[in-house]
Design a protein around this motif. Structure first.
Motif, PDB file in Angstrom:
ATOM      1  N   PHE A 160       0.839  -1.193   0.000  1.00  0.00           N
ATOM      2  CA  PHE A 160       0.000   0.000   0.000  1.00  0.00           C
ATOM      3  C   PHE A 160       0.882   1.255   0.000  1.00  0.00           C
ATOM      4  O   PHE A 160       0.684   2.179  -0.793  1.00  0.00           O
ATOM      5  CB  PHE A 160      -0.906  -0.024   1.233  1.00  0.00           C
ATOM      6  CG  PHE A 160      -1.844   1.147   1.362  1.00  0.00           C
ATOM      7  CD1 PHE A 160      -3.142   1.062   0.897  1.00  0.00           C
ATOM      8  CD2 PHE A 160      -1.441   2.331   1.963  1.00  0.00           C
ATOM      9  CE1 PHE A 160      -4.016   2.133   1.022  1.00  0.00           C
ATOM     10  CE2 PHE A 160      -2.299   3.407   2.095  1.00  0.00           C
ATOM     11  CZ  PHE A 160      -3.594   3.300   1.619  1.00  0.00           C
ATOM     12  N   ALA A 161       1.873   1.282   0.901  1.00  0.00           N
ATOM     13  CA  ALA A 161       2.773   2.431   1.006  1.00  0.00           C
ATOM     14  C   ALA A 161       3.586   2.616  -0.266  1.00  0.00           C
ATOM     15  O   ALA A 161       3.772   3.734  -0.760  1.00  0.00           O
ATOM     16  CB  ALA A 161       3.706   2.250   2.204  1.00  0.00           C
ATOM     17  N   GLU A 162       4.065   1.494  -0.813  1.00  0.00           N
ATOM     18  CA  GLU A 162       4.884   1.553  -2.022  1.00  0.00           C
ATOM     19  C   GLU A 162       4.098   2.144  -3.198  1.00  0.00           C
ATOM     20  O   GLU A 162       4.585   3.017  -3.920  1.00  0.00           O
ATOM     21  CB  GLU A 162       5.367   0.145  -2.373  1.00  0.00           C
ATOM     22  CG  GLU A 162       6.174   0.069  -3.660  1.00  0.00           C
ATOM     23  CD  GLU A 162       6.254  -1.353  -4.208  1.00  0.00           C
ATOM     24  OE1 GLU A 162       6.805  -1.507  -5.309  1.00  0.00           O
ATOM     25  OE2 GLU A 162       5.760  -2.290  -3.556  1.00  0.00           O
ATOM     26  N   GLU A 163       2.869   1.676  -3.378  1.00  0.00           N
ATOM     27  CA  GLU A 163       2.048   2.159  -4.489  1.00  0.00           C
ATOM     28  C   GLU A 163       1.696   3.630  -4.320  1.00  0.00           C
ATOM     29  O   GLU A 163       1.672   4.389  -5.291  1.00  0.00           O
ATOM     30  CB  GLU A 163       0.786   1.311  -4.602  1.00  0.00           C
ATOM     31  CG  GLU A 163       1.044  -0.114  -5.070  1.00  0.00           C
ATOM     32  CD  GLU A 163      -0.225  -0.942  -5.148  1.00  0.00           C
ATOM     33  OE1 GLU A 163      -1.304  -0.422  -4.751  1.00  0.00           O
ATOM     34  OE2 GLU A 163      -0.153  -2.098  -5.587  1.00  0.00           O
ATOM     35  N   ILE A 229       1.760  10.081   7.787  1.00  0.00           N
ATOM     36  CA  ILE A 229       2.150   9.015   8.719  1.00  0.00           C
ATOM     37  C   ILE A 229       1.177   7.865   8.501  1.00  0.00           C
ATOM     38  O   ILE A 229      -0.045   8.038   8.626  1.00  0.00           O
ATOM     39  CB  ILE A 229       2.093   9.486  10.180  1.00  0.00           C
ATOM     40  CG1 ILE A 229       3.035  10.676  10.401  1.00  0.00           C
ATOM     41  CG2 ILE A 229       2.465   8.343  11.126  1.00  0.00           C
ATOM     42  CD1 ILE A 229       2.914  11.293  11.788  1.00  0.00           C
ATOM     43  N   LEU A 230       1.701   6.712   8.172  1.00  0.00           N
ATOM     44  CA  LEU A 230       0.876   5.535   7.879  1.00  0.00           C
ATOM     45  C   LEU A 230       0.861   4.622   9.097  1.00  0.00           C
ATOM     46  O   LEU A 230       1.919   4.189   9.575  1.00  0.00           O
ATOM     47  CB  LEU A 230       1.436   4.811   6.660  1.00  0.00           C
ATOM     48  CG  LEU A 230       0.621   3.653   6.080  1.00  0.00           C
ATOM     49  CD1 LEU A 230      -0.775   4.103   5.665  1.00  0.00           C
ATOM     50  CD2 LEU A 230       1.350   3.049   4.881  1.00  0.00           C
ATOM     51  N   LEU A 231      -0.329   4.343   9.611  1.00  0.00           N
ATOM     52  CA  LEU A 231      -0.472   3.576  10.841  1.00  0.00           C
ATOM     53  C   LEU A 231      -1.364   2.359  10.624  1.00  0.00           C
ATOM     54  O   LEU A 231      -2.250   2.372   9.769  1.00  0.00           O
ATOM     55  CB  LEU A 231      -1.102   4.445  11.940  1.00  0.00           C
ATOM     56  CG  LEU A 231      -0.386   5.758  12.274  1.00  0.00           C
ATOM     57  CD1 LEU A 231      -1.309   6.669  13.063  1.00  0.00           C
ATOM     58  CD2 LEU A 231       0.878   5.485  13.056  1.00  0.00           C
ATOM     59  N   SER A 232      -1.138   1.325  11.408  1.00  0.00           N
ATOM     60  CA  SER A 232      -2.048   0.175  11.426  1.00  0.00           C
ATOM     61  C   SER A 232      -1.880  -0.537  12.752  1.00  0.00           C
ATOM     62  O   SER A 232      -0.858  -0.386  13.436  1.00  0.00           O
ATOM     63  CB  SER A 232      -1.768  -0.788  10.269  1.00  0.00           C
ATOM     64  OG  SER A 232      -0.665  -1.623  10.569  1.00  0.00           O
ATOM     65  N   GLU A 233      -2.884  -1.301  13.129  1.00  0.00           N
ATOM     66  CA  GLU A 233      -2.799  -2.023  14.397  1.00  0.00           C
ATOM     67  C   GLU A 233      -1.642  -3.017  14.375  1.00  0.00           C
ATOM     68  O   GLU A 233      -0.944  -3.199  15.371  1.00  0.00           O
ATOM     69  CB  GLU A 233      -4.100  -2.775  14.672  1.00  0.00           C
ATOM     70  CG  GLU A 233      -4.094  -3.513  15.998  1.00  0.00           C
ATOM     71  CD  GLU A 233      -5.390  -4.238  16.280  1.00  0.00           C
ATOM     72  OE1 GLU A 233      -5.484  -4.857  17.361  1.00  0.00           O
ATOM     73  OE2 GLU A 233      -6.299  -4.207  15.437  1.00  0.00           O
TER      74      GLU A 233
END
Length: 267
Positions: A160-163, A229-233
């Motif tokens: 997801f971050a790469e794309e 800032i990309l966050l996830s559980e």
């Protein structure tokens, strides 16, 4: 990234900017369905709400989106907002639900608030929560920061971050925050993709509270001028703090840049 996005809409203000922002995550010739749920089954109330929120339909078509993007707005009634959104997502076969975070609540119980948390918990598809700064911040280049408090970095989150970085001509940095005793040498290559890797090593046996973890993340975000800032559980679960909810609340309140919380459904 996604072929069919459902965008949860509470009110008609800012809807054009929200749709334009969400289109960033859309595959070519994909579709966006803005959805407003009227939380009642009583006919007079449905009629009144329809009249009040009917502008969602017209404003949705005024949003600036890439060519060949299909916009299909919906206004529906349901017993409650959560059920209505989940049922609509299933009916239109959405592969992601996007939600705007308006007022995060300081709580050990909620990540964000009751409604968003319920969608995150029960949705069978990816959920992306973004704050208002996300669609108000204009930038051609988007550098992404992923804070990681454990050894897990889900492949789908990295993809997801790469794309996203590729679309926005940016780069992805992974910030590992971990006790010095648990530290390992990190490869900058994950699943064949190059990332910038940074480490903050904590003193052994030192008690770390939530505010310290948040400050480490915010200081890094300010220092490098990140675009999101990309966050996830998955990346926030760790042994060096007590509450994911507190971390999410503090970051969403104080972040110098947009935040995205992503629930990735693996598979």
């Amino acid at each position: 990234m996604y072929k069919k996005i459902m965008l949860a809409v509470d009110k008609d203000s800012d809807i054009e900017m929200m749709i334009s922002y969400v289109s960033t995550y859309l595959d070519e010739e994909g579709s966006i369905s803005p959805v407003h749920i009227i939380a009642t089954k009583r006919f007079p109330e449905i009629t009144r709400e329809w009249r009040k929120m009917g502008s969602i339909i017209s404003k949705s078509y005024e949003a600036e989106v890439p060519p060949k993007t299909d916009i299909t707005p919906h206004i529906r009634s349901a017993r409650n907002v959560v059920d209505g959104l989940l049922e609509t997502a299933e009916e239109i076969k959405a592969d992601a639900i996007f939600m705007l975070l308006t007022t995060p609540k300081p709580s050990n119980k909620y990540f964000f608030n009751g409604k968003i948390d319920a969608i995150i918990r029960y949705s069978p598809v990816d959920v992306v929560v973004f704050n208002k700064m996300a669609f108000l911040t204009k930038t051609k280049k988007l550098n992404i920061l992923i804070p990681v408090l454990n050894k897990k970095t889900p492949a789908k989150l990295l993809k997801f971050a790469e794309e996203l970085a590729e679309k926005k001509n940016g780069r992805v940095s992974i910030l590992y925050i971990e006790p010095k005793s648990n530290a390992v040498k990190r490869s900058p290559v994950v699943n064949g993709v190059n990332f910038f890797v940074k480490n903050i090593l904590l003193a052994p046996y030192k008690i770390i509270d939530t505010s310290q973890i948040v400050n480490y993340i915010l200081e890094e975000a300010k220092k490098e001028n990140y675009g999101v800032i990309l966050l996830s559980e998955e990346v926030l679960v760790g042994k060096i703090f007590t509450s994911i909810a507190k971390i999410l609340y503090e970051i969403s309140k104080k972040a110098p840049c947009p935040i995205l919380y992503v629930k990735n459904v693996e598979g």
